[in-house]
Structures are given as C-alpha cells and as structure tokens.
Enzyme design. Structure first.
Site, short mmCIF file in Angstrom:
data_model
loop_
_atom_site.label_atom_id
_atom_site.label_comp_id
_atom_site.label_asym_id
_atom_site.label_seq_id
_atom_site.Cartn_x
_atom_site.Cartn_y
_atom_site.Cartn_z
N PRO A 8 0.84 -1.28 0.02
CA PRO A 8 -0.22 0.04 -0.18
C PRO A 8 0.84 1.25 0.06
O PRO A 8 1.99 1.37 0.72
CB PRO A 8 -0.84 -0.07 1.36
N GLN A 46 1.85 5.07 0.68
CA GLN A 46 1.97 6.29 1.85
C GLN A 46 1.44 5.44 3.21
O GLN A 46 0.91 6.11 4.19
CB GLN A 46 0.79 7.25 1.50
N LEU A 48 5.78 1.64 4.51
CA LEU A 48 6.33 0.28 4.35
C LEU A 48 7.16 0.25 3.29
O LEU A 48 7.68 -1.06 2.98
CB LEU A 48 5.12 -0.65 4.25
N GLY A 98 7.42 0.97 -0.09
CA GLY A 98 6.97 0.12 -1.32
C GLY A 98 7.80 0.74 -2.66
O GLY A 98 7.96 -0.20 -3.45
N SER A 99 8.56 1.95 -2.52
CA SER A 99 9.14 2.26 -3.55
C SER A 99 10.68 1.75 -3.60
O SER A 99 10.98 1.05 -4.69
CB SER A 99 9.61 3.82 -3.59
N SER A 100 11.13 1.35 -2.52
CA SER A 100 12.46 0.70 -2.27
C SER A 100 12.35 -0.69 -2.75
O SER A 100 13.29 -1.22 -3.20
CB SER A 100 13.08 1.11 -0.90
N ASP A 134 15.75 1.09 5.45
CA ASP A 134 14.83 0.28 4.79
C ASP A 134 15.52 -0.86 3.56
O ASP A 134 15.12 -1.59 3.48
CB ASP A 134 13.82 1.27 3.95
#
Length: 356
Positions: free
Chosen positions: A117, A119, A122, A124-126, A170
C-alpha cells in the site's frame, strides 16, 4: 540468447522499522525486518530493445474523464514505478562503469507488480528498486562483484535520483531480508561508505501486529524540520536522536533474552521521542490515534516508518491481542498478524560479505 526464454524474477518484501528509526539518517542504529504481508515483484525478460513496461494500474495514462484523472492524482499521486525502474538502471550502469565491472549481455524488458500500500511507511518504492537491482545483478551475472553491503546504497541512490528523501535502513532490510540489526555510526559510514549490518534469527521476535488506516498520511514529509534542527545543532533534537539510536542496543539484548516486556517499553519510548521531536502536527492525528488505540489496551506501538502504519506488540499474550483487535475494529483500523520475511541472501551473496 533465446528471446522466448531466460526470464528472471525477484520478489522483495515491504519493511518494518522495529526500533531506532529515524536515527539511521543521523548516524544511529536500527533494528528492522522484512514484512512478508506485502511485496513487490520485478520481472526481467531478454528482448531486442530495452523496454521499461508501465504497470496497467500504477502507471495509468488513460482515463475515463477529467474528473477521473484528478481523482486518480489526488489519491495515488503522479508517480508509478516506471521512474523507479529507469533510475535503478542508470545507477546500476554508472556504478558498474565507475568500478570497471563489465556488463556483457543484450537488452531486456523490465516489468513490475506490487501490492504494498502507498503512503503507509512500508517502503514500497524501495522494494521495487531492490527487486529490479536483483534482476540486473543476475541478468549481467555480476552479483558476486557487487558486495551485499553496497547494494542498499545503490537502491537509495536510485531513489535520490528522483528526489525521494530516505535513509539506508529500509534498503538494508530489503536487501538482506529477515531481521537485521544495523549500526550507522559515523566512523563506519565515513570509512566504509556503509554501516555494519548483522542479521538476527527471526525466531527471536515475539508475535507482532500491523495496524493501518485505509486513508493513510503521506510518509514522505516527516523528516524535514527535525533534520534542519539537527544540522543547526539543536540540543534537544541531538540528545533525542542519540537516545533513539541507543534503543536498538538495548533492544537487541532484550530480543536475545526474549524479554518482550522490556522490548515493549523500548518501542513505546521510541515513539514518544519521535513525537516530542516532530510534534503532533507533523505526525498527523490519524497516525497518533493508531498508536493511542493500541496503547489503550496496554499494547506497545510505534510507527513502522515515518507514519501511515503502526507495529504493535502485546506482551501479555493472546487475551491482550483480542482486546487490541476489538479496539482497532471499533476505531475503524485494519489489523493483521505480521509475517516476517526470510533472508534474501543467496550462497553467492554470503561470499561477498566483508569480514565484520
């Protein structure tokens, strides 16, 4: 090469910052783990031309109407994953060129999918970038030439290309997988260019729960003012960051001893320090409410990252978990048991680890 075969696929999980965040960007320490509840997958298929494939949902460029376009941008933002794939290709190419690593091979098509999800803090982009990097390492057969400790820097550099503000923790959690203790002390960062990363047994973790709202806050705007105050020598921020950075030292011992009551106290202290530094307005009322709902039944709670989701620990066992589930349901929050991802390192990766 047979163009109809040779597909490479890598899956990378979301990430939970369990203790010490946000001290990773202040030469601190953290404990983080990969969150197997959500993941991103990147596929590399050999092809005649180099193609970055847009995702049919996340890179939408066709809309039913102008209001549909505006609603989409309001809820999802302007950016999907194509820019992430392009950025990691550039960073990977330049790193190999600078380090005289020859890249022999044809072209490829990169595509991705994700259920992490947006924003929610968590990472998500990396996850997308890390999965793509794994594909490139295998396609060009250079995994053994790019040290494991360096790979999180490459993931972060790809995101920096796009103006994404973040730290290394992350990316370390997602490159290594599993549970990782990290030390980003200035000496290590200056001398090595990276921190010291020590995988831990995931079985040391107590049962944990993820709490989040269906309409999370933006996790990308939280560090700004504190960072500047830290750079300006603000004594309160500096001392608070130092205390946050000390929590993982105690937390690692608590995990090794399976002293989960102590670990719960450290989690709560981590959030309290963050709240004192950033202030309620920066953290967001909804994010604070998630923590307070967990604490209302005696659970420990803190952000998984910069906000948007919360990791909770019930030191008193199943009966407390039931109280937490009921409290979250009443408040309208989603709650689910956390699944910790396994180590992502292969045998060839372990051979690239520097002696610690």
């Amino acid at each position: 090469m047979d163009w109809e075969s040779g597909m490479i696929e890598h899956e990378v999980y979301a990430r939970v910052g369990l203790l010490g965040n946000p001290s990773d960007v202040y030469y601190g320490r953290t404990i983080s783990f990969s969150l197997a509840n959500f993941s991103a997958t990147v596929r590399l298929q050999p092809s005649h031309h180099l193609v970055i494939s847009p995702h049919p949902t996340h890179d939408l460029v066709q809309f039913n109407s102008l209001p549909h376009l505006v609603d989409r941008l309001d809820n999802e933002g302007y950016y999907g994953g194509v820019r992430l794939l392009m950025a990691v290709c550039k960073v990977f190419h330049n790193y190999c060129k600078d380090n005289k690593i020859g890249l022999q091979g044809g072209n490829f098509t990169l595509s991705y999918d994700t259920n992490i999800p947006r924003q929610m803090g968590l990472s998500g982009s990396s996850a997308i970038v890390c999965a793509a990097l794994n594909c490139l390492l295998d396609f060009y057969k250079v995994r053994h030439l790019v040290k494991v400790e360096v790979r999180p820097n490459l993931v972060l550099n790809a995101e920096k290309e796009l103006g994404i503000v973040a730290g290394l923790q992350d990316r370390v959690a997602q490159v290594y997988g599993g549970l990782v203790y990290m030390d980003f002390s200035k000496k290590y960062m200056d001398d090595l260019g990276h921190g010291i990363y020590a995988p831990m047994d995931i079985n040391l973790l107590p049962p944990l729960h993820l709490i989040y709202a269906e309409n999370p806050s933006d996790s990308g705007k939280v560090h700004s003012t504190v960072r500047q105050r830290w750079l300006d020598g603000d004594k309160f921020v500096i001392s608070s960051i130092e205390e946050v950075a000390s929590l993982p030292l105690e937390g690692r011992t608590a995990l090794l001893e399976k002293n989960y009551t102590k670990f719960a106290d450290l989690m709560n202290r981590n959030f309290d320090l963050r709240r004192a530094m950033f202030g309620d307005e920066a953290l967001g009322a909804l994010n604070i409410q998630m923590v307070e709902v967990a604490r209302s039944v005696g659970a420990a709670a803190k952000f998984t990252g910069s906000g948007g989701a919360v990791v909770a620990l019930c030191p008193n066992g199943p009966s407390q978990v039931k109280l937490l589930e009921d409290a979250c349901q009443k408040a309208g929050f989603v709650i689910q048991p956390i699944k910790v991802g396994p180590s992502c390192l292969k045998e060839i990766d372990l051979k690239t680890l520097s002696p610690q």
